[in-house]
Design an enzyme around this catalytic site. Structure first.
Site, short mmCIF file in Angstrom:
data_model
loop_
_atom_site.label_atom_id
_atom_site.label_comp_id
_atom_site.label_asym_id
_atom_site.label_seq_id
_atom_site.Cartn_x
_atom_site.Cartn_y
_atom_site.Cartn_z
N GLY A 1 0.83 -1.21 0.00
CA GLY A 1 0.00 0.00 0.00
C GLY A 1 0.86 1.25 0.00
O GLY A 1 2.10 1.18 0.00
N ILE B 1 1.46 3.65 2.32
CA ILE B 1 2.35 3.76 3.47
C ILE B 1 3.27 2.55 3.55
O ILE B 1 4.47 2.68 3.83
CB ILE B 1 1.54 3.93 4.78
CG1 ILE B 1 0.87 5.31 4.80
CG2 ILE B 1 2.44 3.75 6.00
CD1 ILE B 1 0.04 5.60 6.03
N ASP C 1 -3.62 -12.73 5.24
CA ASP C 1 -4.89 -11.99 5.22
C ASP C 1 -5.19 -11.64 6.67
O ASP C 1 -5.52 -12.52 7.47
CB ASP C 1 -5.98 -12.89 4.62
CG ASP C 1 -7.35 -12.24 4.68
OD1 ASP C 1 -7.48 -11.13 5.24
OD2 ASP C 1 -8.31 -12.86 4.19
N ALA D 1 -5.29 -2.13 5.06
CA ALA D 1 -6.64 -1.62 5.30
C ALA D 1 -7.48 -1.74 4.04
O ALA D 1 -6.94 -1.86 2.92
CB ALA D 1 -6.59 -0.15 5.72
N THR E 1 -9.51 0.60 1.94
CA THR E 1 -9.49 2.07 1.87
C THR E 1 -10.44 2.66 0.81
O THR E 1 -10.37 3.86 0.54
CB THR E 1 -8.06 2.58 1.61
OG1 THR E 1 -7.57 1.97 0.40
CG2 THR E 1 -7.13 2.26 2.75
N ASP F 1 -8.66 10.34 9.59
CA ASP F 1 -9.46 11.51 9.95
C ASP F 1 -10.96 11.24 9.75
O ASP F 1 -11.79 11.95 10.30
CB ASP F 1 -9.03 12.73 9.12
CG ASP F 1 -9.09 12.49 7.62
OD1 ASP F 1 -8.86 11.34 7.19
OD2 ASP F 1 -9.37 13.44 6.87
N TYR G 1 -16.75 3.35 5.89
CA TYR G 1 -15.29 3.27 6.01
C TYR G 1 -14.83 3.82 7.36
O TYR G 1 -14.09 3.16 8.10
CB TYR G 1 -14.63 4.04 4.85
CG TYR G 1 -13.14 4.29 5.05
CD1 TYR G 1 -12.21 3.27 4.92
CD2 TYR G 1 -12.68 5.57 5.37
CE1 TYR G 1 -10.85 3.51 5.11
CE2 TYR G 1 -11.33 5.82 5.56
CZ TYR G 1 -10.42 4.79 5.43
OH TYR G 1 -9.08 5.04 5.63
N LYS H 1 -13.06 1.83 10.49
CA LYS H 1 -11.75 2.20 11.03
C LYS H 1 -11.86 2.51 12.52
O LYS H 1 -10.96 2.19 13.31
CB LYS H 1 -11.18 3.40 10.28
CG LYS H 1 -10.80 3.14 8.83
CD LYS H 1 -9.64 2.16 8.66
CE LYS H 1 -8.34 2.69 9.23
NZ LYS H 1 -7.22 1.75 8.97
N TRP I 1 -5.81 12.27 4.07
CA TRP I 1 -5.59 12.81 2.72
C TRP I 1 -4.21 12.40 2.17
O TRP I 1 -3.41 13.25 1.77
CB TRP I 1 -5.71 14.33 2.75
CG TRP I 1 -7.07 14.89 2.97
CD1 TRP I 1 -8.06 14.39 3.76
CD2 TRP I 1 -7.60 16.10 2.39
NE1 TRP I 1 -9.17 15.19 3.71
CE2 TRP I 1 -8.91 16.25 2.88
CE3 TRP I 1 -7.11 17.06 1.52
CZ2 TRP I 1 -9.74 17.33 2.52
CZ3 TRP I 1 -7.92 18.13 1.18
CH2 TRP I 1 -9.21 18.26 1.66
N1 LIG Z 1 -5.37 6.74 1.64
C1 LIG Z 1 -5.70 7.76 2.43
O1 LIG Z 1 -5.96 8.89 1.98
C2 LIG Z 1 -5.77 7.56 3.93
C3 LIG Z 1 -6.23 8.62 4.72
C4 LIG Z 1 -6.28 8.45 6.11
C5 LIG Z 1 -5.87 7.26 6.68
N2 LIG Z 1 -5.44 6.24 5.89
C6 LIG Z 1 -5.05 4.99 6.54
O2 LIG Z 1 -3.67 4.77 6.30
C7 LIG Z 1 -3.42 3.36 6.21
C8 LIG Z 1 -2.69 3.05 4.93
O3 LIG Z 1 -3.47 3.53 3.82
P1 LIG Z 1 -2.93 3.40 2.33
O4 LIG Z 1 -3.50 4.55 1.56
O5 LIG Z 1 -1.47 3.17 2.37
O6 LIG Z 1 -3.69 2.07 1.87
P2 LIG Z 1 -3.66 1.36 0.46
O7 LIG Z 1 -2.68 2.03 -0.45
O8 LIG Z 1 -5.08 1.18 0.03
O9 LIG Z 1 -3.04 -0.06 0.82
C9 LIG Z 1 -3.69 -0.94 1.68
C10 LIG Z 1 -2.92 -2.23 1.69
O10 LIG Z 1 -3.65 -3.16 2.52
C11 LIG Z 1 -3.68 -4.39 1.85
N3 LIG Z 1 -4.82 -5.19 2.31
C12 LIG Z 1 -6.14 -4.98 2.07
N4 LIG Z 1 -6.87 -5.94 2.65
C13 LIG Z 1 -5.99 -6.76 3.28
C14 LIG Z 1 -6.13 -7.94 4.06
N5 LIG Z 1 -7.34 -8.48 4.31
N6 LIG Z 1 -5.02 -8.52 4.56
C15 LIG Z 1 -3.79 -8.01 4.30
N7 LIG Z 1 -3.59 -6.90 3.57
C16 LIG Z 1 -4.69 -6.30 3.07
C17 LIG Z 1 -3.76 -4.05 0.37
O11 LIG Z 1 -3.39 -5.17 -0.37
P3 LIG Z 1 -3.37 -5.17 -1.99
O12 LIG Z 1 -2.02 -4.57 -2.33
O13 LIG Z 1 -3.46 -6.61 -2.33
O14 LIG Z 1 -4.51 -4.31 -2.43
C18 LIG Z 1 -2.77 -2.89 0.31
O15 LIG Z 1 -1.46 -3.36 0.15
C19 LIG Z 1 -4.78 2.68 6.37
O16 LIG Z 1 -4.97 2.34 7.70
C20 LIG Z 1 -5.77 3.77 5.98
O17 LIG Z 1 -7.03 3.57 6.58
C21 LIG Z 1 -5.38 6.36 4.51
#
Ligand SMILES: NC(=O)c1ccc[n+]([C@@H]2O[C@H](COP(=O)([O-])OP(=O)(O)OC[C@H]3O[C@@H](n4cnc5c(N)ncnc54)[C@H](OP(=O)(O)O)[C@@H]3O)[C@@H](O)[C@H]2O)c1
Length: 295
Positions: free
Chosen positions: A11, A13, A37, A61, A63, A103, A126, A130, A151
């Site tokens: 992902g 991060i 998983d 997550a 997302t 957020d 969502y 969370k 964001w």
């Molecule tokens: N994106 C934002 O704007 C945002 C904002 C606020 C907070 N956050 C939080 O920040 C964190 C990281 O977000 P991100 O944007 O880096 O997320 P992301 O790019 O969507 O990546 C999520 C990762 O989780 C993996 N995943 C999903 N379901 C899974 C499962 N059941 N078991 C194991 N892995 C699984 C995905 O696998 P695949 O590679 O196979 O898809 C992906 O590698 C999360 O907690 C998110 O809620 C994100």
């Protein structure tokens, strides 16, 4: 040697965590979703039975904010049951769990930046999933850090920054929502903060646990962010202000979800840089990748 489990390594991060230099004393294990998983208690138990970890970072997550409205079971499985499974495993081994949150646990009806103690009230599935994950971590893992961010932008996967750059190559003007205000944040900067916190907890069993906010400094609307991306990219595209009502989405989003970062600054000495500087680095990285790709 300390062994660190990073979930969600593919992902935004997770990829940035993998790019960091963790030093010779840390061994990173970052399984793909197919290998672990987090929503499967059996998978998590089997994974922890094979390896003795010293800390866990949960960057995995679900997302997809809009899709979650129609996939509540899946969103809660990954975002609530998953952290609960990891928290159980961390408690059993008495190791710290660093968990990412959002957020979107807030309703967006506060005039000033949200602090860690402000009441939560998610507007959609969502955010609710969370928030349930946060409660699972608090309930089950005594040595936890919940790091809320917002964001996120990066050079990886799909995100607002990459979408806006693509659109700016197709159109001279792009309509972007101007009445949602938040804290644009680089996934790389969050990863650096996670690393600092993880190392603090690996070094010291008494390092502070609890809930923290980590976002880049300053606030912006989606329109402000889009215009900054265009400007930093050397594009002449214009981001035209529209309202949330003009751009209906499946999930409701908070109108104001800036996060206050005084607590992480006080406890971990992490001072976030302005979001525009962070965005500039990502635009530069994408441009450099394109130059390499073209040569
Ligand atoms: N994106 C934002 O704007 C945002 C904002 C606020 C907070 N956050 C939080 O920040 C964190 C990281 O977000 P991100 O944007 O880096 O997320 P992301 O790019 O969507 O990546 C999520 C990762 O989780 C993996 N995943 C999903 N379901 C899974 C499962 N059941 N078991 C194991 N892995 C699984 C995905 O696998 P695949 O590679 O196979 O898809 C992906 O590698 C999360 O907690 C998110 O809620 C994100």
């Amino acid at each position: 040697m300390k062994t660190l489990l990073i979930t969600g390594g593919a992902g935004q991060i997770g990829l940035e965590l993998g790019r960091l230099d963790w030093g010779p004393g840390v061994h990173i294990v970052a399984p793909a979703r197919a290998a672990l998983d987090i929503a499967s208690a059996a998978d998590v138990t089997a994974f922890f039975a094979r390896t003795r970890f010293d800390a866990v970072i949960n960057a995995a997550a679900y997302t997809a904010v809009d899709k979650a409205e129609d996939e509540a079971a899946l969103a809660f499985a990954v975002n609530a049951l998953g952290p609960a499974c990891l928290a159980d495993a961390c408690r059993a081994q008495a190791i710290p769990l660093i968990h990412l949150s959002t957020d979107y646990v807030f309703a967006g009806d506060k005039d000033t930046p949200y602090t860690e103690d402000d009441p939560t009230r998610p507007l959609g599935v969502y955010g609710a999933s969370k928030l349930a994950g946060e409660w699972a971590v608090r309930a089950a893992a005594p040595r936890h850090v919940i790091l809320r961010t917002a964001w996120l932008v990066s050079a990886h996967r799909s995100n607002f920054l990459k979408t806006m750059r693509r659109l700016s190559r197709e159109r001279a003007a792009i309509d972007v929502v101007a009445d949602q205000i938040g804290s644009p944040t680089s996934a790389a900067d969050v990863a650096a903060a996670v690393k600092a916190i993880a190392l603090a907890h690996l070094a010291d069993g008494e390092a502070p646990p609890g809930t923290y906010h980590m976002v880049n400094a300053g606030a912006a609307s989606w329109r402000d962010l889009a215009q900054a991306i265009f400007d930093l990219d050397g594009s002449a595209a214009v981001a035209r202000a529209i309202t949330t009502a003009d751009y209906p989405t499946r999930a409701r989003r908070p109108a104001q979800s800036r996060l206050a970062t005084a607590k992480i600054e006080r406890d971990f000495g992490i001072t976030p840089r302005p979001w525009r500087a962070a965005v500039a680095d990502i635009v530069a990285e994408l441009r450099a990748n394109e130059t390499v790709g073209a040569s």
